[in-house]
Design an enzyme around this catalytic site. Structure first.
Site, short mmCIF file in Angstrom:
data_model
loop_
_atom_site.label_atom_id
_atom_site.label_comp_id
_atom_site.label_asym_id
_atom_site.label_seq_id
_atom_site.Cartn_x
_atom_site.Cartn_y
_atom_site.Cartn_z
N TYR A 104 1.33 -3.59 4.50
CA TYR A 104 1.10 -2.64 3.41
C TYR A 104 1.86 -3.12 2.17
O TYR A 104 3.03 -3.53 2.28
CB TYR A 104 1.57 -1.25 3.84
N ASP A 176 4.79 0.36 12.22
CA ASP A 176 4.13 1.28 11.28
C ASP A 176 2.82 1.70 11.94
O ASP A 176 1.89 0.91 12.08
CB ASP A 176 3.89 0.56 9.95
N LYS A 201 -1.36 10.00 5.04
CA LYS A 201 -2.67 9.51 5.49
C LYS A 201 -3.26 10.41 6.58
O LYS A 201 -3.51 11.57 6.32
CB LYS A 201 -2.53 8.05 5.93
C1 LIG Z 1 0.39 4.40 2.54
C2 LIG Z 1 1.07 3.55 3.51
C3 LIG Z 1 2.47 3.42 3.50
C4 LIG Z 1 3.35 4.09 2.45
O1 LIG Z 1 3.31 5.47 2.53
P1 LIG Z 1 3.53 6.45 1.27
O2 LIG Z 1 3.36 7.80 1.87
O3 LIG Z 1 2.47 6.10 0.26
O4 LIG Z 1 4.89 6.19 0.74
C5 LIG Z 1 3.07 2.65 4.48
N1 LIG Z 1 2.34 2.02 5.43
C6 LIG Z 1 0.99 2.11 5.45
C7 LIG Z 1 0.23 1.39 6.53
C8 LIG Z 1 0.32 2.86 4.51
O5 LIG Z 1 -1.01 2.93 4.54
#
Ligand SMILES: *Cc1c(COP(=O)(O)O)cnc(C)c1O
Length: 387
Positions: A104, A176, A201
């Site tokens: 990311y 993640d 998300k």
């Molecule tokens: C969006 C995202 C992030 C960061 O998250 P935020 O809520 O925008 O700070 C980290 N990892 C992945 C895979 C993402 O899609």
């Protein structure tokens, strides 16, 4: 926290005890806006003494994600990046982290332009290649930081193999899990020490909040993260914690429906002359198909593909009407994105070219619309390229 291991995930999502109020019978948790808490005597705490350190609404959310991720405990942050920063602040100057190369964009920025200034070093590797990961380890390596599937190329890392490697080398595995959500994949089961989510998300699911979550497998790791959460203070508002729990309750219904639509769309894309390659772990042609099936209960609802040429990709971005051209993912509305110009714009141009993250690459986040309408919309957008 009462953990009902034997109950199905659908039941655990709805009937987590933190998601109701024991005192009144209310079926959703109350929002406690209080910043501070009355003490019976100096230092005699009710369990809560100041809301940066702990808040009952936030605690309900933290117990909820811990249960869904099968973790020892969970911690909530004001964004996904704040959660990821907290996980990486466990380390100190001189430590080295081996991380996924198509990461990311924000995580890439954190490692390459912020944590490096504090002496935390990194090496990027293709984490779908377990031998490349092992070869990148140094004596000072303290962690593997992994996305699977990766963003945006949907490469699959073998969590079981990486968990075993991390145990053997006595280093941490941090995953993640944003793309899968705890519904489809639970990395702690494979030995991950920390799992992080951008709750913005799939967990939130409605494009109406920004939040992050981190869970820890052991008490020791939990203490480290809690110390950073309190010490750095990137905590979410109690009202946002409540809103996130509201979103999480429909995670299964949303994700299953989005995933069903994504399968249809990925299959359709493979038949299209305008498309040269589709990256979706639900396709048996995907190189990580078997590994993914061994560690996740579904392929999710993110798809990337290469348009055959730049004109087709440009036409798609310009002419879609149902797909919204926007960063982010995982919500009820379908989104289309150009990774090199949007989510991964922070990567150096050369690195993007090397990784194959170019202008022909299109990333889709499939939402809850009728999949046939979504397909028709893409088909019409493609057609505009030949006009
Ligand atoms: C969006 C995202 C992030 C960061 O998250 P935020 O809520 O925008 O700070 C980290 N990892 C992945 C895979 C993402 O899609």
């Amino acid at each position: 926290m009462e953990c009902n291991e034997k109950r199905g995930i659908a039941t655990r999502i709805i009937h987590h005890q933190g998601c109701s109020c024991g005192n009144t019978g209310a079926v959703c948790p109350p929002i406690y806006p209080a910043s501070t808490y009355k003490q019976a005597g100096p230092g005699e705490s009710s369990g809560f003494d100041y809301s940066r350190s702990g808040n009952p609404t936030r605690k309900a959310l933290e117990d909820y994600i811990a249960e869904l991720e099968r973790a020892h405990s969970g911690y909530a942050f004001s964004s996904g990046m704040a959660a990821i920063s907290a996980a990486l602040m466990i380390f100190q100057a001189g430590d080295h982290i081996v991380a996924t190369e198509d990461l990311y964009g924000g995580s890439y920025r954190l490692l390459t332009s912020i944590l490096n200034r504090f002496g935390i070093k990194h090496t990027f590797v293709d984490t779908s290649d377990a031998r490349a990961v092992a070869a990148a380890l140094r004596p000072e390596t303290k962690a593997l930081y992994v996305e699977t599937p990766t963003n945006p190329l949907m490469k699959i890392a073998d969590l079981d193999a990486l968990g075993a490697l991390a145990r053997k080398k006595r280093i941490m595995l941090i995953v993640d899990n944003t793309f899968m959500s705890p519904l489809l994949q639970n990395p702690h089961v494979f030995g991950a020490d920390v799992v992080v989510h951008s709750a913005t998300k799939y967990l939130g699911g409605h494009s109406d909040l920004v939040m992050g979550l981190a869970t820890a497998r052991t008490e020791k790791t939990a203490k480290s993260i809690k110390h950073i959460q309190n010490g750095v203070g990137a905590v979410p508002a109690p009202s946002d914690c409540w809103l996130l729990m509201r979103g999480m309750k429909t995670l299964k219904a949303r994700m299953e429906s989005q995933q069903r639509a994504a399968r249809l769309i990925a299959d359709w894309l493979t038949t299209r002359p305008e498309v040269s390659r589709v990256f979706y772990p639900g396709l048996s042609s995907h190189p990580g198909y078997n590994i993914h099936n061994g560690q996740a209960s579904g392929p999710g609802a993110m798809i990337s593909f290469y348009a055959r040429n730049r004109a087709i990709a440009d036409a798609a971005f310009k002419n879609v009407r149902l797909w919204t051209l926007a960063a982010s993912l995982g919500a009820v509305e379908s989104l289309i994105a150009s990774p090199p110009r949007m989510t991964h714009a922070t990567f150096p141009k050369k690195e993007l070219q090397r990784l194959g993250i170019n202008e022909k690459l299109i990333r889709l986040s499939v939402g809850l619309e009728d999949p046939h309408d979504l397909i028709k919309d893409l088909e019409e957008a493609f057609k505009a390229a030949s006009k």
